[in-house]
Design an enzyme around this catalytic site. Structure first.
Site, mmCIF file in Angstrom:
data_model
loop_
_atom_site.group_PDB
_atom_site.id
_atom_site.type_symbol
_atom_site.label_atom_id
_atom_site.label_comp_id
_atom_site.label_asym_id
_atom_site.label_seq_id
_atom_site.Cartn_x
_atom_site.Cartn_y
_atom_site.Cartn_z
ATOM 1 N N PRO A 89 0.795 -1.237 0.000
ATOM 2 C CG PRO A 89 -0.933 -1.582 1.534
ATOM 3 C CD PRO A 89 0.373 -2.159 1.071
ATOM 4 C CE1 TYR A 90 5.207 5.939 2.180
ATOM 5 C CE2 TYR A 90 6.971 4.598 1.227
ATOM 6 C CZ TYR A 90 6.502 5.822 1.691
ATOM 7 O OH TYR A 90 7.324 6.918 1.669
#
Length: 321
Positions: A136-137
């Site tokens: 996700p980052y």
């Protein structure tokens, strides 16, 4: 120059704020709380009460440039928090800046925007963004940068600075984690820490930020790097030594680390466990893959050169023991 900055209470934003003020700029900083107000005032900047979800053009009136440092960089959290902060938050700041007539928007990006789990070897800025990265980052920073650069125009120039492995005095992320794990006896290498990496000392990143206020091409991204490369084991051991710590030699293979990281995440989410897993998939990836980048474009278009060499930076950290 009148400048608006987000993330001034963080490692990068705080260092950038101090440097900009020292150069004679007038700095206004996003602030979400009274404690943040106080910290910003101690730096010498003017706090502006708003956040990534509520910022409007009125907060940026009169500013010629925006430096967007704020992001969700925590290793764990609900899946939506990375998107809300890194994508929606960035879009909100961009919209507010355009509406306020800001001339230049400097986004603090990351090499993570091109990472989906591969080894990165001598990559330059032509490498595609990892918009669908499983981490996700990485995916949200890629989406954020894509939006920032797509908004570039003749009257609103947007640039993205991409550091890798930011370190140096004032580090509030990497070094505290190393200290905590070393003290608890939980430190373990992956593949013996042999992965090669580029790095970015905070002084070098701040130097690039100041250059980007007037140099560089709108709509472009730039890797901002220290001199040369180094193994993760040598780099992290050097940082640990600056705190008088020696890290254990225990190591696990990459495949096992990937499996454990992914399994921990699945279990933690399935059981809705609020604490951070002992290992995340993203951490396993970062600690086991080569990440060697090419900084020629920043040298050519920004006029960037490191202001401190890695060996000097590590020696300076160690001298503070």
């Amino acid at each position: 120059m009148q400048i608006f900055i987000t993330g001034a209470s963080g490692f990068v934003g705080g260092a950038a704020t101090e440097a900009l003020l020292a150069d004679g700029h007038q700095v206004f900083a996003m602030s979400r709380s009274e404690s943040s107000d106080q910290l910003i005032r101690r730096l010498g900047a003017t706090p502006v009460r708003c956040d990534l979800q509520s910022v409007t053009s009125s907060a940026l009136q009169g500013c010629e440039a925006v430096i967007h440092c704020a992001a969700y960089v925590e290793p764990w959290g609900p899946k939506h928090v990375w998107y809300d902060a890194n994508v929606i938050g960035t879009k909100n700041v961009v919209a507010a800046a355009k509406a306020a007539g800001v001339k230049r928007f400097i986004h603090i990006g990351t090499e993570a925007a091109i990472c989906y789990g591969q080894n990165v070897l001598n990559a330059d800025e032509s490498e595609p963004l990892a918009l669908d990265s499983p981490y996700p980052y990485c995916s949200t920073k890629a989406l954020a940068e894509q939006h920032v650069l797509s908004e570039n125009s003749d009257v609103f120039q947007t640039l993205s600075m991409r550091p890798r492995f930011i370190w140096g005095p004032g580090d509030k992320t990497l070094l505290p984690i190393i200290e905590e794990m070393a003290a608890s006896g939980k430190w373990m290498w992956i593949n013996d820490g042999k992965a090669e990496t580029s790095t970015t000392h905070i002084a070098n990143l701040v130097h690039a930020i100041t250059l980007s206020l007037t140099e560089g091409q709108g709509g472009e991204a730039y890797f901002i790097l220290d001199d040369g490369t180094i193994s993760l084991k040598e780099m992290i051991s050097g940082m640990a030594a600056s705190k008088g710590l020696a890290l254990a030699d225990k190591s696990v293979p990459m495949g096992l680390a990937d499996f454990v990281g992914k399994s921990c995440e699945r279990i933690w989410r399935l059981l809705n466990i609020k604490s951070q897993p002992p290992l995340t998939a993203h951490a396993a990836m970062v600690m086991s893959r080569d990440c060697v980048l090419n900084g020629d474009k920043a040298a050519r278009e920004l006029g960037y050169r490191p202001v401190i060499e890695r060996t000097q930076g590590l020696e300076a950290l160690t001298s503070d023991i």
